[in-house]
Design a protein around this motif. Sequence first.
Motif, PDB file in Angstrom:
ATOM      1  N   MET A 150       7.816   5.181   7.772  1.00 38.48           N
ATOM      2  CA  MET A 150       6.879   4.820   8.828  1.00 38.48           C
ATOM      3  C   MET A 150       7.539   3.928   9.876  1.00 38.48           C
ATOM      4  O   MET A 150       7.256   4.045  11.061  1.00 38.48           O
ATOM      5  CB  MET A 150       5.665   4.119   8.236  1.00 38.48           C
ATOM      6  CG  MET A 150       4.774   5.106   7.533  1.00 38.48           C
ATOM      7  SD  MET A 150       3.299   4.300   6.986  1.00 38.48           S
ATOM      8  CE  MET A 150       3.204   4.934   5.352  1.00 38.48           C
ATOM      9  N   VAL A 203       0.804  -1.088   8.272  1.00 40.05           N
ATOM     10  CA  VAL A 203       1.457  -0.431   7.125  1.00 40.05           C
ATOM     11  C   VAL A 203       2.211  -1.422   6.249  1.00 40.05           C
ATOM     12  O   VAL A 203       2.802  -1.023   5.250  1.00 40.05           O
ATOM     13  CB  VAL A 203       2.413   0.695   7.574  1.00 40.05           C
ATOM     14  CG1 VAL A 203       1.653   1.758   8.338  1.00 40.05           C
ATOM     15  CG2 VAL A 203       3.559   0.160   8.408  1.00 40.05           C
ATOM     16  N   SER A 204       2.190  -2.714   6.608  1.00 38.41           N
ATOM     17  CA  SER A 204       3.079  -3.640   5.912  1.00 38.41           C
ATOM     18  C   SER A 204       2.378  -4.609   4.970  1.00 38.41           C
ATOM     19  O   SER A 204       2.983  -5.569   4.513  1.00 38.41           O
ATOM     20  CB  SER A 204       3.899  -4.440   6.927  1.00 38.41           C
ATOM     21  OG  SER A 204       4.661  -3.574   7.701  1.00 38.41           O
ATOM     22  N   GLU A 212       0.822  -1.202   0.000  1.00 40.01           N
ATOM     23  CA  GLU A 212       0.000   0.000   0.000  1.00 40.01           C
ATOM     24  C   GLU A 212       0.856   1.252   0.000  1.00 40.01           C
ATOM     25  O   GLU A 212       0.419   2.318  -0.412  1.00 40.01           O
ATOM     26  CB  GLU A 212      -0.902   0.012   1.241  1.00 40.01           C
ATOM     27  CG  GLU A 212      -2.073  -0.921   1.122  1.00 40.01           C
ATOM     28  CD  GLU A 212      -2.891  -0.968   2.390  1.00 40.01           C
ATOM     29  OE1 GLU A 212      -2.790  -0.030   3.216  1.00 40.01           O
ATOM     30  OE2 GLU A 212      -3.618  -1.949   2.569  1.00 40.01           O
ATOM     31  N   PHE A 213       2.079   1.092   0.486  1.00 37.07           N
ATOM     32  CA  PHE A 213       2.965   2.254   0.539  1.00 37.07           C
ATOM     33  C   PHE A 213       4.240   1.950  -0.223  1.00 37.07           C
ATOM     34  O   PHE A 213       4.691   0.804  -0.261  1.00 37.07           O
ATOM     35  CB  PHE A 213       3.321   2.586   1.991  1.00 37.07           C
ATOM     36  CG  PHE A 213       2.123   2.837   2.855  1.00 37.07           C
ATOM     37  CD1 PHE A 213       1.482   4.055   2.835  1.00 37.07           C
ATOM     38  CD2 PHE A 213       1.622   1.837   3.669  1.00 37.07           C
ATOM     39  CE1 PHE A 213       0.364   4.279   3.612  1.00 37.07           C
ATOM     40  CE2 PHE A 213       0.504   2.043   4.454  1.00 37.07           C
ATOM     41  CZ  PHE A 213      -0.125   3.280   4.427  1.00 37.07           C
ATOM     42  N   SER A 214       4.812   2.978  -0.818  1.00 36.52           N
ATOM     43  CA  SER A 214       6.084   2.783  -1.507  1.00 36.52           C
ATOM     44  C   SER A 214       7.140   2.404  -0.471  1.00 36.52           C
ATOM     45  O   SER A 214       6.969   2.647   0.726  1.00 36.52           O
ATOM     46  CB  SER A 214       6.498   4.061  -2.211  1.00 36.52           C
ATOM     47  OG  SER A 214       6.848   5.027  -1.253  1.00 36.52           O
ATOM     48  N   THR A 215       8.222   1.807  -0.940  1.00 32.13           N
ATOM     49  CA  THR A 215       9.238   1.356   0.003  1.00 32.13           C
ATOM     50  C   THR A 215       9.795   2.521   0.820  1.00 32.13           C
ATOM     51  O   THR A 215      10.016   2.394   2.019  1.00 32.13           O
ATOM     52  CB  THR A 215      10.376   0.647  -0.756  1.00 32.13           C
ATOM     53  OG1 THR A 215       9.772  -0.381  -1.541  1.00 32.13           O
ATOM     54  CG2 THR A 215      11.367   0.017   0.188  1.00 32.13           C
ATOM     55  N   LYS A 259      -2.468  12.048  13.155  1.00 32.86           N
ATOM     56  CA  LYS A 259      -1.638  11.965  11.946  1.00 32.86           C
ATOM     57  C   LYS A 259      -0.818  13.236  11.759  1.00 32.86           C
ATOM     58  O   LYS A 259       0.390  13.199  11.554  1.00 32.86           O
ATOM     59  CB  LYS A 259      -2.555  11.738  10.745  1.00 32.86           C
ATOM     60  CG  LYS A 259      -1.845  11.141   9.560  1.00 32.86           C
ATOM     61  CD  LYS A 259      -2.846  10.743   8.508  1.00 32.86           C
ATOM     62  CE  LYS A 259      -2.238  10.890   7.131  1.00 32.86           C
ATOM     63  NZ  LYS A 259      -3.273  10.834   6.100  1.00 32.86           N
ATOM     64  N   ALA A 315       8.248   5.292   1.669  1.00 25.85           N
ATOM     65  CA  ALA A 315       7.249   5.701   2.672  1.00 25.85           C
ATOM     66  C   ALA A 315       7.193   4.678   3.801  1.00 25.85           C
ATOM     67  O   ALA A 315       7.058   5.032   4.974  1.00 25.85           O
ATOM     68  CB  ALA A 315       5.879   5.832   2.025  1.00 25.85           C
ATOM     69  N   TRP A 316       7.327   3.411   3.427  1.00 29.73           N
ATOM     70  CA  TRP A 316       7.281   2.347   4.433  1.00 29.73           C
ATOM     71  C   TRP A 316       8.460   2.479   5.388  1.00 29.73           C
ATOM     72  O   TRP A 316       8.304   2.382   6.611  1.00 29.73           O
ATOM     73  CB  TRP A 316       7.297   0.997   3.715  1.00 29.73           C
ATOM     74  CG  TRP A 316       7.118  -0.193   4.590  1.00 29.73           C
ATOM     75  CD1 TRP A 316       6.075  -0.439   5.426  1.00 29.73           C
ATOM     76  CD2 TRP A 316       7.998  -1.309   4.709  1.00 29.73           C
ATOM     77  NE1 TRP A 316       6.250  -1.647   6.056  1.00 29.73           N
ATOM     78  CE2 TRP A 316       7.416  -2.211   5.627  1.00 29.73           C
ATOM     79  CE3 TRP A 316       9.225  -1.649   4.109  1.00 29.73           C
ATOM     80  CZ2 TRP A 316       8.016  -3.416   5.975  1.00 29.73           C
ATOM     81  CZ3 TRP A 316       9.812  -2.853   4.445  1.00 29.73           C
ATOM     82  CH2 TRP A 316       9.220  -3.717   5.373  1.00 29.73           C
ATOM     83  N   GLU A 319       3.304  13.536  12.098  1.00 30.76           N
ATOM     84  CA  GLU A 319       4.151  14.045  11.020  1.00 30.76           C
ATOM     85  C   GLU A 319       5.012  15.190  11.515  1.00 30.76           C
ATOM     86  O   GLU A 319       6.216  15.249  11.270  1.00 30.76           O
ATOM     87  CB  GLU A 319       3.289  14.497   9.840  1.00 30.76           C
ATOM     88  CG  GLU A 319       2.786  13.329   9.012  1.00 30.76           C
ATOM     89  CD  GLU A 319       1.731  13.745   7.994  1.00 30.76           C
ATOM     90  OE1 GLU A 319       1.489  14.967   7.841  1.00 30.76           O
ATOM     91  OE2 GLU A 319       1.153  12.839   7.365  1.00 30.76           O
TER      92      GLU A 319
END
Lengths: 285, 540
Positions: B98, B342-343, B89-92, B257, B94-95, B261
């Motif tokens: 996180m 997130v994974s 769901e998230f680009s590497t 959120k 972004a992951w 951030e």
Amino acid sequence: MTSALVFLDFSEMDYTLMRQMAQLNNSFRIEKLYVAHYIELQEFSGDLKMHFPELDRPLEDVLSEELQERAAESGFDADRIEIVLFRDGSKDNMTEWINHSEVNFCLMGKKIVHKGTGIFSGRMARLLHKPILFTTETSRLNIEHILVAIDFSSFSKKALNFALSLLTNNQQKLTAYHVFRLPGAYFPFIGGDQRNLQNEQTEAKLRKLRNFVADTKRAEEIDLVVEYADEKTLGRSIYDHAKSHFADLIVVGVKGVTNKDELLIGSVAEQLIAVDKDLSVLLVR
Amino acid sequence: MSEKKKNKYFDIHKPVFWPASFLIVTFITVTLIVGEPMEKVFANVQEFISDYGGWFFVAVTNLFLFFCIYLGFSKLGGIRIGGKNAEPEFSTAAWFAMLFSAGMGIGIIFWGVAEPMNHFLNPPLDAGTVKDNAQQAMGFSFLHWGLHAWGIYALVGLALAFFAFNRKLPLTIRSVFYPLLGERIHGWIGDVIDVIAVLATLFGLATSLGLGVQQVSSGLNYLFELPDTVTTQVLLIAGITAVATVSVVLGIDKGVKKLSELNIRIAAIFLLFVLVVGPTLFIFESYIQNMGFYVQNFFKLSFWTESYTPASEAGWQNGWTVFYWAWWISWSPFVGMFIARVSKGRTVKEFITGVLLVPSLLTFLWMTAFGGSGIFLEMTGIESIGEAITSNVSTSLFVLLDAFPLSGIASAIGVVLVINFFVTSSDSGSLVIDSITAGGKLDAPVGQRIFWAVTEGAVAAVLLVGGGLTALQTAAITTGLPFAFVLVVMMYSLYKGLNREYAIAKAEETKADLSSYESRLKDIIAKRGKSNDKPENKNL
């Protein structure tokens, strides 16, 4: 005398395969047709009777009868047909038998619509030493345009000859297709001239292909195409070209110029027989 | 209260919500009634558990880590979270970000300076020279904050992710035990597991909040000379919990959120600031060397149990390693749930390598920058900060910043950072607890989350009143112990689940073929099996 072998698995595909075989009969005048089936009972535990309570005589008899009937529908005379059943656990015996038989080529289904896993066909592609034609249920039986993938190896010579033997009338078209890559090492140095290099190479390969085809003495029947693979895999380039030019069959050598002994099947052949490609493929050895 | 109105504010899974709430409220009440003498009780409980259970914590954390590494690099490593066609769901990048943020929190700000300095000043193993002590201090800090911590989180995170996304079970701890318990996870055993998870999360969280508020209090004392007392701390908890409640009410998108951030940005700037004003070259050099030392002494450090230390001198490990292992274990539902969410779409191998390495490397840099700078000041004699730190650990960050330029602003930023982390931890912690007590739902009503946010604050306050740092550590250790057992079983359960997934994937490849083959054979036999006498029927 030509003899052929077709693998049936009691699915709807069998009828397609038999019709295809009837078509091939026009090219080859098949004297002997082996109708083969591999009985895969290993996964059924326990007694056959448990699974098939209605079975009151040997399973082989029942299956032979059914195969006979399916084969007969294609118009082959009963005396030209021989039923061969292989029991499970004996895949080696089966490939051994076929490899030592007089069979000139094999025909088997590659299911696209009724998706199979392609495990069986993949294994046969590796183990059989005979040319194998993989037909999908969507392919046209009437072969009008054949594309032969050529990489100038001895296997592609055989592939080309085999493809030529499939031509029965002058309506049919045969394309000798070569796809190439530029060696990676060029890239850092060639900069803006890449396109020039591509064109140069295309010209050179086209000359080479012309010479290659000339050996067959039937060069006038063959169209020549050379393409640059760019980002695609070689297999994908061949497939895409065949698709976009309405080829009915791709003929390819089982291995290519990188003929390594330990490799049973080359990567291009592997890509082409993968289940997601819905075109008939003939693997030639 | 009408039924409808009740549902608007509360949507609970009663067998988890009520026992958990009851135990927590009882704990708060008893501590408040007993008052000061509770400190003695806490100390005794902590001593008892860590004396007798210390080796167990050391053993299982190693076990968890090696188990995770095994999973990542065995045949099971190829299994994809969310099924074989799931896409991340998230680009590497972004992951990774996180995972970095999961590694940041109150703990690292509180202990970043204090821990290496403490080890340096009171070396756990008699290393000999000052420079060996310094090296060893960084080694132990890395041990406590490195791969082992993330091994625990990876285990819980992977288990939660696998059973939620591949098995479509609710995202709660009990789901992980499906391979062992089957449908019984919905029965009382599942309820017990979830109650333990709630208690562990809540007390682990309260420990962090308690540490955070101590630090804020010290910071305010340093900046404005406010009295650094328990009363101030309790008032601060009340105030910050109120802010956290507002953030809860605003919802995830507007509240936690945004704050998270903002927090990660401030933390990054803070780290850069120390890198620049601190002994920059020393930090980079020692970052490399410390990692080398950590790798070199990995087994020695992680299996050391103080066995041959005379009883009179022992106890260092109880206060540090055992506390950390218990704390991380009690935190694991919290962090695990975050990294699980997130994974999706990662393979087990990607998950394990990402979760183990990414946050660890960041934490190591943080520890080296803050703690290493402290040790640098002390060793070079530029500024002696050791005494101040050992007398009150919560001041350590401010004592360190004092030695560098712009210390007033930097300390103020430090205080803001801790407050902000308090708010986000409380908010997301209440989200996790809320989801467990609501039977795995993610969108439980806000009323409930406010309840849990307030409860977390209350528990933290009560722990401070009843014994300060000791009470906080006791809370983590006491709830960590039962949950450690849960994790051991979880390991087995996850192994079974993954193995089954692997077997299914393998079998599926041939199964489709075989079952259709079987039915084809059946048809033929039905047609021909008894048709010998009537062959003309065969075409019917």
